[in-house]
Design an enzyme around this catalytic site. Structure first.
Site, PDB file in Angstrom:
ATOM      1  N   ASN A 186      -5.095  -4.946  -6.678  1.00 13.84           N
ATOM      2  CA  ASN A 186      -6.378  -4.563  -6.523  1.00 13.84           C
ATOM      3  C   ASN A 186      -6.494  -2.927  -6.050  1.00 13.84           C
ATOM      4  OD1 ASN A 186      -9.227  -4.646  -4.359  1.00 13.84           O
ATOM      5  ND2 ASN A 186      -7.490  -3.923  -3.050  1.00 13.84           N
TER       6      ASN A 186
ATOM      7  N   LYS B  82     -11.379   0.093 -16.103  1.00  8.66           N
ATOM      8  CA  LYS B  82     -11.709  -0.954 -15.498  1.00  8.66           C
ATOM      9  C   LYS B  82     -12.084  -1.828 -16.603  1.00  8.66           C
ATOM     10  CE  LYS B  82     -11.491  -0.194 -11.054  1.00  8.66           C
ATOM     11  NZ  LYS B  82     -10.292  -0.806 -10.338  1.00  8.66           N
TER      12      LYS B  82
ATOM     13  N   ASP C  88       0.828  -1.081  -0.058  1.00  9.51           N
ATOM     14  CA  ASP C  88      -0.003  -0.178  -0.095  1.00  9.51           C
ATOM     15  C   ASP C  88       0.836   1.186   0.020  1.00  9.51           C
ATOM     16  OD1 ASP C  88      -3.193  -0.078   1.004  1.00  9.51           O
ATOM     17  OD2 ASP C  88      -2.211   2.018   0.910  1.00  9.51           O
TER      18      ASP C  88
ATOM     19  N   TYR D 103     -12.526   6.200 -14.588  1.00  9.21           N
ATOM     20  CA  TYR D 103     -12.570   4.966 -13.782  1.00  9.21           C
ATOM     21  C   TYR D 103     -13.187   4.150 -14.669  1.00  9.21           C
ATOM     22  CZ  TYR D 103     -13.702   1.921  -9.832  1.00  9.21           C
ATOM     23  OH  TYR D 103     -14.042   1.062  -8.933  1.00  9.21           O
TER      24      TYR D 103
ATOM     25  N   ASP E 167       4.177   2.268  -4.150  1.00 17.92           N
ATOM     26  CA  ASP E 167       3.175   3.007  -5.083  1.00 17.92           C
ATOM     27  C   ASP E 167       3.201   1.948  -6.481  1.00 17.92           C
ATOM     28  OD1 ASP E 167       1.928   4.662  -6.961  1.00 17.92           O
ATOM     29  OD2 ASP E 167       3.046   6.329  -6.457  1.00 17.92           O
ATOM     30  N   VAL E 168       1.834   1.569  -6.535  1.00 16.22           N
ATOM     31  CA  VAL E 168       1.388   0.672  -7.804  1.00 16.22           C
ATOM     32  C   VAL E 168       1.806   1.343  -9.125  1.00 16.22           C
ATOM     33  CG1 VAL E 168       0.291  -1.154  -6.286  1.00 16.22           C
ATOM     34  CG2 VAL E 168      -0.854   0.725  -7.514  1.00 16.22           C
TER      35      VAL E 168
ATOM     36  N   THR F 144     -18.593   0.477   1.689  1.00 15.79           N
ATOM     37  CA  THR F 144     -17.251   1.128   2.312  1.00 15.79           C
ATOM     38  C   THR F 144     -17.552   2.272   3.113  1.00 15.79           C
ATOM     39  OG1 THR F 144     -16.747   2.521   0.462  1.00 15.79           O
ATOM     40  CG2 THR F 144     -15.624   0.394   0.461  1.00 15.79           C
TER      41      THR F 144
HETATM   42  N1  LIG Z   1     -15.753  -0.030  -3.023  1.00 16.66           N
HETATM   43  C1  LIG Z   1     -16.313  -0.278  -4.213  1.00 16.66           C
HETATM   44  O1  LIG Z   1     -17.512  -0.193  -4.143  1.00 16.66           O
HETATM   45  C2  LIG Z   1     -15.947  -0.897  -5.351  1.00 16.66           C
HETATM   46  C3  LIG Z   1     -16.622  -1.649  -6.281  1.00 16.66           C
HETATM   47  C4  LIG Z   1     -16.145  -2.151  -7.432  1.00 16.66           C
HETATM   48  C5  LIG Z   1     -14.618  -2.172  -7.578  1.00 16.66           C
HETATM   49  N2  LIG Z   1     -13.836  -1.527  -6.631  1.00 16.66           N
HETATM   50  C6  LIG Z   1     -12.578  -1.400  -6.651  1.00 16.66           C
HETATM   51  O2  LIG Z   1     -11.953  -2.303  -5.603  1.00 16.66           O
HETATM   52  C7  LIG Z   1     -10.572  -1.649  -5.517  1.00 16.66           C
HETATM   53  C8  LIG Z   1     -10.582  -1.577  -3.967  1.00 16.66           C
HETATM   54  O3  LIG Z   1     -11.442  -0.571  -3.669  1.00 16.66           O
HETATM   55  P1  LIG Z   1     -12.003  -0.161  -2.117  1.00 16.66           P
HETATM   56  O4  LIG Z   1     -13.150   0.178  -2.194  1.00 16.66           O
HETATM   57  O5  LIG Z   1     -11.430  -1.316  -1.188  1.00 16.66           O
HETATM   58  O6  LIG Z   1     -10.908   1.165  -1.869  1.00 16.66           O
HETATM   59  P2  LIG Z   1     -10.056   1.673  -0.689  1.00 16.66           P
HETATM   60  O7  LIG Z   1     -10.033   3.284  -0.820  1.00 16.66           O
HETATM   61  O8  LIG Z   1     -10.880   1.360   0.736  1.00 16.66           O
HETATM   62  O9  LIG Z   1      -8.843   0.837  -0.765  1.00 16.66           O
HETATM   63  C9  LIG Z   1      -7.968   1.235  -1.667  1.00 16.66           C
HETATM   64  C10 LIG Z   1      -6.496   0.953  -1.129  1.00 16.66           C
HETATM   65  O10 LIG Z   1      -5.495   1.225  -2.153  1.00 16.66           O
HETATM   66  C11 LIG Z   1      -4.573   2.067  -1.755  1.00 16.66           C
HETATM   67  N3  LIG Z   1      -3.794   2.698  -2.911  1.00 16.66           N
HETATM   68  C12 LIG Z   1      -4.428   3.792  -3.402  1.00 16.66           C
HETATM   69  N4  LIG Z   1      -3.362   4.180  -4.434  1.00 16.66           N
HETATM   70  C13 LIG Z   1      -2.449   3.630  -4.364  1.00 16.66           C
HETATM   71  C14 LIG Z   1      -1.351   3.450  -5.071  1.00 16.66           C
HETATM   72  N5  LIG Z   1      -1.012   4.094  -6.149  1.00 16.66           N
HETATM   73  N6  LIG Z   1      -0.235   2.619  -4.840  1.00 16.66           N
HETATM   74  C15 LIG Z   1      -0.555   1.714  -3.671  1.00 16.66           C
HETATM   75  N7  LIG Z   1      -1.927   1.880  -2.854  1.00 16.66           N
HETATM   76  C16 LIG Z   1      -2.626   2.597  -3.436  1.00 16.66           C
HETATM   77  C17 LIG Z   1      -5.156   3.041  -0.793  1.00 16.66           C
HETATM   78  O11 LIG Z   1      -4.197   3.705   0.242  1.00 16.66           O
HETATM   79  C18 LIG Z   1      -5.981   1.917  -0.009  1.00 16.66           C
HETATM   80  O12 LIG Z   1      -5.519   1.571   1.268  1.00 16.66           O
HETATM   81  C19 LIG Z   1     -10.228  -0.688  -6.227  1.00 16.66           C
HETATM   82  O13 LIG Z   1      -9.441  -1.120  -7.536  1.00 16.66           O
HETATM   83  C20 LIG Z   1     -11.682  -0.261  -6.565  1.00 16.66           C
HETATM   84  O14 LIG Z   1     -11.682   0.445  -7.878  1.00 16.66           O
HETATM   85  C21 LIG Z   1     -14.477  -0.896  -5.617  1.00 16.66           C
END
Ligand SMILES: NC(=O)c1ccc[n+]([C@@H]2O[C@H](COP(=O)([O-])OP(=O)(O)OC[C@H]3O[C@@H](n4cnc5c(N)ncnc54)[C@H](O)[C@@H]3O)[C@@H](O)[C@H]2O)c1
Length: 269
Positions: A100, A172, A52, A168, A73-74, A203
């Protein structure tokens, strides 16, 4: 409206140790789906490498799951390369890559108002990151003759929303196409690559947004057949399945975990 099971991941995981001896790298492990998945993969016996950008949350995830934190940083190729190298040096294999991490910032909106900076930032974090993670994880899996890659896409990759987040959604869609192609390319080397498409997940951000604006929540909920959003643990359970040998013939899929949104026409009131 169906209620989520009280402990959807934990109940199953306590009897289910499908990942003993496997090493799993989870990006975005500090929060949400990544955190729930790190917990679930660890509960099923995997050694979890938590990546992360947020050091505090990433370290907490690693401590809780008995794993390793690697600040990453991904979007940075060198850091992603170091992440998978560290996982391999520490635990001797890279069996599961859950790519993810992703963002959905407010300045990514309608195509008419979204600037090139917001567009590019979202593409970098959501799509280029998946390219980098696959590029650096797959060579370890080729040497092992085994591996499962799971890339996080979204239900918005297969459905159009009038409430647009244009970069976004496009990012995806890219994750889906890339995962499919990689799954086909590497299948005969024992590597499966799937994209997981979560529906909207409960969330803290979503809760806060919808508490302020119930009409906004209702506009979305009406499309979700069970009448509720997913819990992160329900997505994590699907991640653990895809990671495990139970999914040995599941490859190159758009794996929907969306409560049926993508299959719905008319939903119950
Ligand atoms: N929450 C939803 O409703 C939902 C629905 C469909 C898809 N998604 C996808 O699921 C994944 C996770 O979403 P979430 O809701 O758990 O998000 P979240 O914001 O709760 O967690 C995301 C994590 O990624 C980390 N992050 C952000 N940028 C980063 C980087 N450059 N390098 C490394 N880490 C980084 C953040 O610090 C955080 O800990 C994402 O790809 C999101 O697009 C989420």
């Amino acid at each position: 409206m169906t209620e989520p099971r009280t402990d959807p991941a934990g109940a199953a995981a306590s009897n289910c140790r499908r990942l003993t001896g496997r090493t799993a790298v989870v990006t975005g492990a500090g929060s949400g789906i990544g955190l729930a998945s790190a917990r679930r993969l660890a509960a099923e016996g995997a050694r979890v490498v938590c990546a992360d950008v947020d050091g505090e949350r990433g370290k907490a995830a690693a401590e809780e799951t008995g794993g390793l934190y690697v600040e990453t940083d991904v979007t940075d190729s060198d850091q992603v390369e170091a992440l998978f190298r560290t996982a391999h040096e520490t635990y001797g294999s890279v069996d599961i890559a859950f790519n993810n991490a992703g963002i959905s910032p407010p300045d990514d909106d309608s195509i008419l108002s979204t600037g090139i900076d917001a567009w590019q930032r979202v593409q970098q974090v959501n799509l280029t990151s998946v390219y980098l993670c696959c590029k650096h994880a797959i060579p370890y899996m080729q040497r092992q003759g085994r591996g499962s890659v799971i890339n996080t896409a979204s239900f918005v990759a297969v459905l159009g929303a009038a409430t647009s987040q244009i970069s976004y959604t496009a990012s995806k869609g890219g994750v889906l196409a890339m995962s499919r192609e990689l799954g086909v390319q590497f299948a005969r080397e024992g590597i499966r690559v799937n994209a997981i498409c979560p529906g909207p997940v409960n969330t803290p951000l979503l809760k806060e947004l919808f508490a302020k604006d119930p009409e906004r929540a209702q506009r979305r909920l009406v499309h979700v057949p069970p009448g509720r959003f997913a819990e992160p643990e329900e997505i994590a359970a699907a991640v653990a399945f895809l990671a495990s040998d139970d999914a040995s013939f599941v490859n190159a899929t758009d794996f929907m975990v969306d409560g049926g949104i993508s299959g719905a026409y008319v939903t119950p009131l």
